[in-house]
Write an enzyme that holds these catalytic residues in place. Structure first.
Site, PDB file in Angstrom:
ATOM      1  N   ASP A  87       1.846  -1.898  -4.425  1.00  0.00           N
ATOM      2  CA  ASP A  87       0.463  -1.422  -4.349  1.00  0.00           C
ATOM      3  C   ASP A  87      -0.300  -2.089  -5.472  1.00  0.00           C
ATOM      4  OD1 ASP A  87      -1.935   0.247  -4.001  1.00  0.00           O
ATOM      5  OD2 ASP A  87      -0.610   1.591  -2.898  1.00  0.00           O
TER       6      ASP A  87
ATOM      7  N   GLY B  80       0.854  -1.202   0.000  1.00  0.00           N
ATOM      8  CA  GLY B  80       0.000   0.000   0.000  1.00  0.00           C
ATOM      9  C   GLY B  80       0.880   1.239   0.000  1.00  0.00           C
TER      10      GLY B  80
ATOM     11  N   ARG C 136      -1.996  -0.517  -7.685  1.00  0.00           N
ATOM     12  CA  ARG C 136      -1.711   0.240  -8.906  1.00  0.00           C
ATOM     13  C   ARG C 136      -0.548   1.195  -8.658  1.00  0.00           C
ATOM     14  NH1 ARG C 136      -6.436   1.987  -6.858  1.00  0.00           N
ATOM     15  NH2 ARG C 136      -7.568   0.416  -8.037  1.00  0.00           N
TER      16      ARG C 136
ATOM     17  N   TYR D 201     -14.928   1.138   9.251  1.00  0.00           N
ATOM     18  CA  TYR D 201     -13.482   1.354   9.337  1.00  0.00           C
ATOM     19  C   TYR D 201     -13.016   1.218  10.793  1.00  0.00           C
ATOM     20  CZ  TYR D 201      -9.154   4.199   9.024  1.00  0.00           C
ATOM     21  OH  TYR D 201      -7.872   4.673   9.101  1.00  0.00           O
TER      22      TYR D 201
HETATM   23  C1  AKB Z   1     -10.049   8.904   8.170  1.00  0.00           C
HETATM   24  O1  AKB Z   1     -10.523  10.047   8.251  1.00  0.00           O
HETATM   25  O2  AKB Z   1     -10.706   7.902   7.897  1.00  0.00           O
HETATM   26  C2  AKB Z   1      -8.565   8.732   8.472  1.00  0.00           C
HETATM   27  C3  AKB Z   1      -8.340   8.364   9.893  1.00  0.00           C
HETATM   28  C4  AKB Z   1      -8.552   9.366  10.954  1.00  0.00           C
HETATM   29  O3  AKB Z   1      -7.974   7.260  10.176  1.00  0.00           O
HETATM   30  N1  AKB Z   1      -7.846   9.906   8.131  1.00  0.00           N
END
Ligand code: AKB
Length: 315
Positions: free
Chosen positions: A35, A9, A37, A143
């Site tokens: 990565d 990455g 790409r 995330y």
């Molecule tokens: C995001 O905004 O997702 C990232 C982070 C704070 O991990 N920059």
């Protein structure tokens, strides 16, 4: 045989600068960028590059074996805003790549792993000010969930199998070399780019949204400092809190206006406002300071000055 490093990455916002920093420190040939790409010219011209899908374990194993890699930085990830739109893909990328690499580390294919976590591991039930290293963690984004699970896996592989894995919970990162890619904190880069290109910026979070931020140069020094630290001194194997400074978009705008008095900002909060409101305002990073001597250098005025002058000469 000199120590070799693989960055998975390498073409993203952090990967680009990390690769360039490691190459200027250890020599171009000993740092392999990879990565899915190709990245920007400066990175591609600065040393070896291998096209690699971060979730392809066999391909990574092949690169590790044929290059005698000692350190791996796994920087590939789908960030908070994009991940909300592609939850299953984000989970597969963020978790799949980490579990593969932890398995490769456990089977002795390399020695030391860096994996980035984020302030996104925290959630609305976390104390928002001076957020402690260990506290309530109930993230609400895909995330954040993937980063929190990843932290658990890192600590597990260290405890159970002795894998030397190290990690940092990055705040929003501000940089001029490579674009940020789909994060909630991207406005903190866009604001400088738009100030220079149009003199105005429409911000997607409210003016008083205060989040922890850091200049990329500090983030890279902290990362290398953590990777250089003797293993015995690293007491946190999930991920270290890392703070630098906190500010709102209104404060950024004011700081830009001290260089560009006509700069105008407006606000049109979207779904990213909701994400930002679940994250800390400021971070207690005393553990990183104690364990491996972390200290940031850049304040808001330094960042504004650097960003405006670097972006001006880049364009
Ligand atoms: C995001 O905004 O997702 C990232 C982070 C704070 O991990 N920059």
């Amino acid at each position: 045989m000199p120590k070799k490093t693989l960055i998975v990455g390498a073409c993203g916002q952090i990967g680009t600068e990390l690769t360039l920093a490691l190459r200027s420190r250890c020599g171009s040939e000993s740092v392999i960028a990879s990565d899915i790409r190709e990245g920007q010219q400066e990175l591609m011209r600065s040393g070896p590059f291998v096209q690699l899908d971060a979730t392809d374990k066999a391909a990574i194993r092949e690169v590790l074996e044929s290059n005698e890699i000692s350190d791996v930085y796994l920087m590939a990830a789908m960030l908070s805003a994009t991940a909300e739109k592609n939850p299953a893909t984000a989970w597969d990328l963020n978790m799949g790549s980490l579990l593969n690499i932890l398995e490769l580390a456990r089977s002795g294919k390399f020695n030391k792993l860096f994996w980035p976590s984020s302030i996104a591991v925290f959630g609305p039930s976390t104390p928002r000010t001076n957020t402690p290293q260990s506290t309530v963690m109930e993230p609400t984004t895909v995330y954040g969930i993937s980063k929190l699970a990843g932290e658990g896996w890192c600590a597990y592989y260290h405890r159970k199998f002795g894998v030397d894995v190290r990690s940092i919970r990055y705040p929003g990162l501000i940089s001029w070399k490579a674009q940020p890619g789909g994060g909630t904190t991207d406005y903190a880069v866009e604001i400088y780019q738009e100030a220079l290109s149009s003199g105005t910026y429409q911000c997607f979070v409210k003016e008083d949204t205060r989040l922890p931020m850091m200049y990329m140069e500090d983030a890279i020094s902290g990362t290398l400092q953590l990777m250089d630290a003797p293993s015995a001194g690293i007491t946190v194997r999930s991920s270290y809190n890392l703070g630098a400074l906190s500010f709102t978009p209104a404060q950024m705008a004011e700081s830009i206006r001290s260089h560009m008095p006509d700069f105008r900002i407006s606000y049109a909060p979207d779904y990213r406002q909701e994400i930002a409101e679940t994250w800390p305002e400021s971070i207690d990073d005393s553990k990183a300071r104690e364990d491996w001597g972390w200290h940031p250098r850049f304040g808001l005025e330094d960042i504004t000055r650097e960003m405006l002058s670097r972006l001006r000469t880049k364009s």
